[in-house]
Motif scaffolding. Structure first.
Motif, PDB file in Angstrom:
ATOM      1  N   CYS A  34      -6.987  -2.105   3.050  1.00 38.89           N
ATOM      2  CA  CYS A  34      -5.531  -2.254   2.883  1.00 38.89           C
ATOM      3  C   CYS A  34      -5.203  -3.334   1.857  1.00 38.89           C
ATOM      4  O   CYS A  34      -4.296  -3.182   1.047  1.00 38.89           O
ATOM      5  CB  CYS A  34      -4.869  -2.593   4.210  1.00 38.89           C
ATOM      6  N   PHE A  35      -5.944  -4.436   1.882  1.00 36.43           N
ATOM      7  CA  PHE A  35      -5.687  -5.512   0.938  1.00 36.43           C
ATOM      8  C   PHE A  35      -5.979  -5.080  -0.488  1.00 36.43           C
ATOM      9  O   PHE A  35      -5.217  -5.383  -1.404  1.00 36.43           O
ATOM     10  CB  PHE A  35      -6.516  -6.746   1.286  1.00 36.43           C
ATOM     11  N   VAL A  36      -7.067  -4.363  -0.692  1.00 34.73           N
ATOM     12  CA  VAL A  36      -7.410  -3.895  -2.041  1.00 34.73           C
ATOM     13  C   VAL A  36      -6.348  -2.914  -2.552  1.00 34.73           C
ATOM     14  O   VAL A  36      -5.914  -3.010  -3.706  1.00 34.73           O
ATOM     15  CB  VAL A  36      -8.818  -3.265  -2.050  1.00 34.73           C
ATOM     16  N   VAL A  37      -5.914  -1.994  -1.693  1.00 40.49           N
ATOM     17  CA  VAL A  37      -4.865  -1.050  -2.090  1.00 40.49           C
ATOM     18  C   VAL A  37      -3.578  -1.800  -2.410  1.00 40.49           C
ATOM     19  O   VAL A  37      -2.901  -1.517  -3.410  1.00 40.49           O
ATOM     20  CB  VAL A  37      -4.640   0.008  -0.988  1.00 40.49           C
ATOM     21  N   PHE A  38      -3.209  -2.778  -1.580  1.00 41.21           N
ATOM     22  CA  PHE A  38      -2.020  -3.592  -1.835  1.00 41.21           C
ATOM     23  C   PHE A  38      -2.131  -4.311  -3.175  1.00 41.21           C
ATOM     24  O   PHE A  38      -1.184  -4.340  -3.948  1.00 41.21           O
ATOM     25  CB  PHE A  38      -1.823  -4.610  -0.713  1.00 41.21           C
ATOM     26  N   LEU A  39      -3.283  -4.879  -3.446  1.00 42.50           N
ATOM     27  CA  LEU A  39      -3.478  -5.621  -4.688  1.00 42.50           C
ATOM     28  C   LEU A  39      -3.369  -4.705  -5.905  1.00 42.50           C
ATOM     29  O   LEU A  39      -2.728  -5.063  -6.908  1.00 42.50           O
ATOM     30  CB  LEU A  39      -4.842  -6.321  -4.665  1.00 42.50           C
ATOM     31  N   ILE A  40      -3.946  -3.523  -5.832  1.00 38.72           N
ATOM     32  CA  ILE A  40      -3.872  -2.566  -6.935  1.00 38.72           C
ATOM     33  C   ILE A  40      -2.427  -2.120  -7.164  1.00 38.72           C
ATOM     34  O   ILE A  40      -1.947  -2.088  -8.303  1.00 38.72           O
ATOM     35  CB  ILE A  40      -4.789  -1.361  -6.673  1.00 38.72           C
ATOM     36  N   LEU A  41      -1.717  -1.795  -6.081  1.00 36.28           N
ATOM     37  CA  LEU A  41      -0.318  -1.383  -6.218  1.00 36.28           C
ATOM     38  C   LEU A  41       0.551  -2.513  -6.754  1.00 36.28           C
ATOM     39  O   LEU A  41       1.472  -2.282  -7.535  1.00 36.28           O
ATOM     40  CB  LEU A  41       0.221  -0.891  -4.875  1.00 36.28           C
ATOM     41  N   PHE A  42       0.261  -3.734  -6.344  1.00 37.75           N
ATOM     42  CA  PHE A  42       0.998  -4.887  -6.863  1.00 37.75           C
ATOM     43  C   PHE A  42       0.796  -5.051  -8.357  1.00 37.75           C
ATOM     44  O   PHE A  42       1.747  -5.273  -9.113  1.00 37.75           O
ATOM     45  CB  PHE A  42       0.574  -6.160  -6.133  1.00 37.75           C
ATOM     46  N   LEU A  43      -0.443  -4.934  -8.804  1.00 33.59           N
ATOM     47  CA  LEU A  43      -0.722  -5.080 -10.234  1.00 33.59           C
ATOM     48  C   LEU A  43      -0.074  -3.960 -11.043  1.00 33.59           C
ATOM     49  O   LEU A  43       0.459  -4.207 -12.133  1.00 33.59           O
ATOM     50  CB  LEU A  43      -2.227  -5.117 -10.482  1.00 33.59           C
ATOM     51  N   ILE A  44      -0.094  -2.741 -10.528  1.00 35.69           N
ATOM     52  CA  ILE A  44       0.550  -1.627 -11.225  1.00 35.69           C
ATOM     53  C   ILE A  44       2.048  -1.864 -11.322  1.00 35.69           C
ATOM     54  O   ILE A  44       2.652  -1.697 -12.389  1.00 35.69           O
ATOM     55  CB  ILE A  44       0.250  -0.296 -10.512  1.00 35.69           C
ATOM     56  N   SER A  45       2.659  -2.290 -10.230  1.00 35.61           N
ATOM     57  CA  SER A  45       4.102  -2.523 -10.266  1.00 35.61           C
ATOM     58  C   SER A  45       4.447  -3.734 -11.122  1.00 35.61           C
ATOM     59  O   SER A  45       5.536  -3.803 -11.702  1.00 35.61           O
ATOM     60  CB  SER A  45       4.653  -2.710  -8.856  1.00 35.61           C
TER      61      SER A  45
END
Length: 54
Positions: A34-45
């Motif tokens: 979940c943290f990795v997915v959150f981090l990736i989505l944060f960087l994309i946004s």
């Protein structure tokens, strides 16, 4: 998404303290994913977020 990560991390810490190694390992894995997915989505946004119109 970040709240799910924190929730699973707390579950993992409680399970580890009580000696439930299987539950702690599973909760830690879920929290990590979940943290990795959150981090990736944060960087994309962050890169594709609002930009001032020219």
């Amino acid at each position: 998404m970040l709240s799910y990560t924190i929730t699973f991390l707390i579950i993992a810490l409680i399970a580890a303290a009580l000696g439930f190694s299987g539950v702690a390992g599973a909760a830690t894995s879920i929290a990590h994913i979940c943290f990795v997915v959150f981090l990736i989505l944060f960087l994309i946004s962050l890169f594709t977020g609002r930009r001032p119109s020219v």
